[in-house]
Design an enzyme around this catalytic site. Structure first.
Site, PDB file in Angstrom:
ATOM      1  NE  ARG A 158    -123.124  49.331  52.725  1.00 11.15           N
ATOM      2  CZ  ARG A 158    -123.139  50.355  53.586  1.00 11.15           C
ATOM      3  NH1 ARG A 158    -124.199  50.594  54.314  1.00 11.15           N
ATOM      4  NH2 ARG A 158    -122.094  51.133  53.723  1.00 11.15           N
ATOM      5  CE  LYS A 175    -117.273  57.417  46.102  1.00 10.13           C
ATOM      6  NZ  LYS A 175    -117.469  57.378  47.557  1.00 10.13           N
TER       7      LYS A 175
HETATM    8 ZN   LIG Z   1    -119.332  53.953  47.151  1.00 10.02          ZN
END
Ligand SMILES: [Zn+2]
Length: 511
Positions: free
Chosen positions: A350, A275
């Site tokens: 997920r 990120k």
């Molecule tokens: Zn993530």
């Protein structure tokens, strides 16, 4: 101290001296105040302060408990888009003033119109006060807790037609408080081992069975997708992954079983798909799903509902970056046996959930009335599409019984609001394998917020990767709280909300 405990009070308490040090009144206008002495004081004060009825103000009143009324107006309540959040919003503003004014024993009086939407206005206002009063765990550990959280009890004035169930709201707030602590605490204090220990302590003697899986070798064997996410943290013991299983078995016959998987990414760097551009700050809150689920179990521990068995499993990992970090294009065989091609390492939640859900499916094997949920801060797309609401995506069996709709309707009445999204064939196409080298793709390689159906398609992934596709008869609802898990959508500084806890409790536990 635990939380500001709700206790029942009568109308008379609002004008009695001694026990309470302020009256908090939440109502649409001064006119509806049911106690003449208080209404009088408010009307008089309005002559010298035109804020009365427009914003929250403190009004001195000799006749009121504690000599003061804090009146927070709800604003308009009659339009189709008004909902019970008008009360909790007003309550939060009132609590700020009450606190600044030094009140530590406030009495809450709520006047709501005869309208189904507002049937829980008093309880929701109480929960709003508690939400405003919560201080982060670090603050309570570093400073004097009694000093920064001085409010120990709140009186709820019951009316003849509306007698609040204080056991119910106390159980809700106890759960929400645990969820806020788990979600809102920094990534070292609440790394997976710390998170797991906090759960062990919180549930000691509660009747909830707590199992913690700590062995990295065993986790590698049994939760391979989860451990792919955790791989760059394996050489840092204090960041080691954990899987926590919480089980509630009611006394007597079980008529329904709930299985909840919680995403507990205690810090999400994004992994090798790092990120950047300032998007990492706040990612210690990527454990909000696991936190809400743990909080729900706390609520259950206090309510001890009959007939319903609840199993919650929390996947706790840190998505770090390092020489051993997993990368895109890797193919990892899930617990279910599915070969998963990694599309983006920042789509890690997920992966954690899929293995957890496979394990829950194994546990549910002999349950006739099992219903499944995954709760997660999963996608920026959910925040973009439906924030500040929770997004619900259900499978065919859940849709057939109206699960997500019922959940969102329960949430509407309890200030825990959600919107229902559909699961579509495009979502399954999106994660389909491109070659025979794998069975399923975890994600595309763009931010979910700029991906069409960015919060719906991950649900398709979860169905396929967990093995739920082989059990179309099991109702399953995916609960994405990325848009609702913290106040104001501010993941770095916003107070955690425990989103989905109250709606699940109201839907499945309310008697
Ligand atoms: Zn993530």
């Amino acid at each position: 101290m635990t939380y500001p405990v709700a206790v029942l009070a009568s109308d008379n308490a609002a004008t009695a001296q001694g026990e309470w040090d302020a009256v908090i009144l939440i109502a649409s206008s001064v006119d509806v105040c049911p106690i003449p002495d208080l209404k009088n004081a408010l009307t008089q004060f309005a002559h010298v302060d035109s804020r009365v009825g427009k914003q929250a103000v403190l009004v001195p009143c000799e006749k009121a408990a504690g000599g003061r009324i804090i009146f927070a107006p709800t604003g308009e309540l009659s339009r189709y888009f008004d909902d019970v959040r008008r009360f909790s919003d007003a309550a939060k503003k009132a609590m700020q003033i009450a606190q600044q004014a030094g009140s530590v024993n406030p009495l809450l009086m709520v006047v709501a119109p005869e309208d189904k939407r507002y049937q829980n206005a008093l309880e929701v206002s109480y929960l709003g006060l508690c939400q405003a009063l919560w201080q982060p765990l670090e603050a309570r550990e570093a400073l004097d807790e009694a000093d920064i959280e001085p409010v120990q009890k709140i009186g709820l004035i019951a009316h003849a037609q509306n007698k609040p169930n204080v056991d119910w709201v106390n159980a809700l707030e106890a759960g929400k408080r645990l969820a806020r602590d788990l979600c809102g605490t920094n990534p070292e204090r609440m790394a997976p081992p710390g998170f797991a220990e906090y759960c062990v302590d919180a549930f000691a003697g509660s009747g909830i069975k707590v199992e913690v899986l700590s062995s990295q070798a065993q986790l590698q064997q049994e939760y391979p997708l989860l451990m792919a996410v955790a791989r760059a943290a394996v050489n840092v013991e204090r960041h080691h992954a954990r899987v926590v299983t919480l089980t509630y078995e009611p006394e007597g016959e079980v008529t329904q079983s709930l299985y909840l998987a919680g995403k507990g990414v205690t810090y999400d760097t994004g992994g090798a798909d790092l990120k950047t551009g300032g998007f990492m700050a706040g990612m210690s809150r990527d454990k909000g799903g696991a936190a809400s689920v743990a909080g729900l179990m706390r609520t259950i521990a206090m309510l001890k509902p009959k007939g319903v068995k609840v199993v919650a499993e929390l996947g706790l990992v840190r998505n770090s970056i390092g020489t051993d970090a997993f990368v895109t294009d890797e193919i990892i065989t899930a617990r279910s046996g599915k070969r998963v091609r990694i599309g983006n390492t920042d789509a890690e939640g997920r992966l954690v959930l899929a293995d957890v859900m496979t394990h829950l499916l194994e546990l549910a094997e002999n349950d006739k009335n099992a219903e499944f949920f995954s709760v997660a801060t999963l996608t920026g797309h959910a925040a973009r599409a439906v924030g500040p609401y929770t997004a619900l995506v259900e499978n065919g069996a859940a849709r057939a019984k109206g699960s997500a709709l019922a959940l969102s309707e329960a949430g509407d009445l309890w200030d825990d609001v959600a919107e229902v999204s559909r699961s579509r064939r495009e979502d399954f196409d999106f994660v389909a394998p491109r070659t025979k080298a794998d069975d399923i793709l975890s994600s595309n390689n763009a931010a979910s917020a700029v991906t069409a159906r960015g919060h719906q398609f991950p649900m398709a992934f979860l169905v396929l990767a967990s093995g739920l596709e082989n059990h179309p008869e099991i109702p399953y609802t995916h609960v994405d709280i990325a848009g609702s898990g913290v106040e104001g959508g501010d993941w770095q500084h916003g107070t955690p909300t425990a989103a989905s806890l109250t709606m699940l409790a109201a839907r499945y536990l309310a008697s």
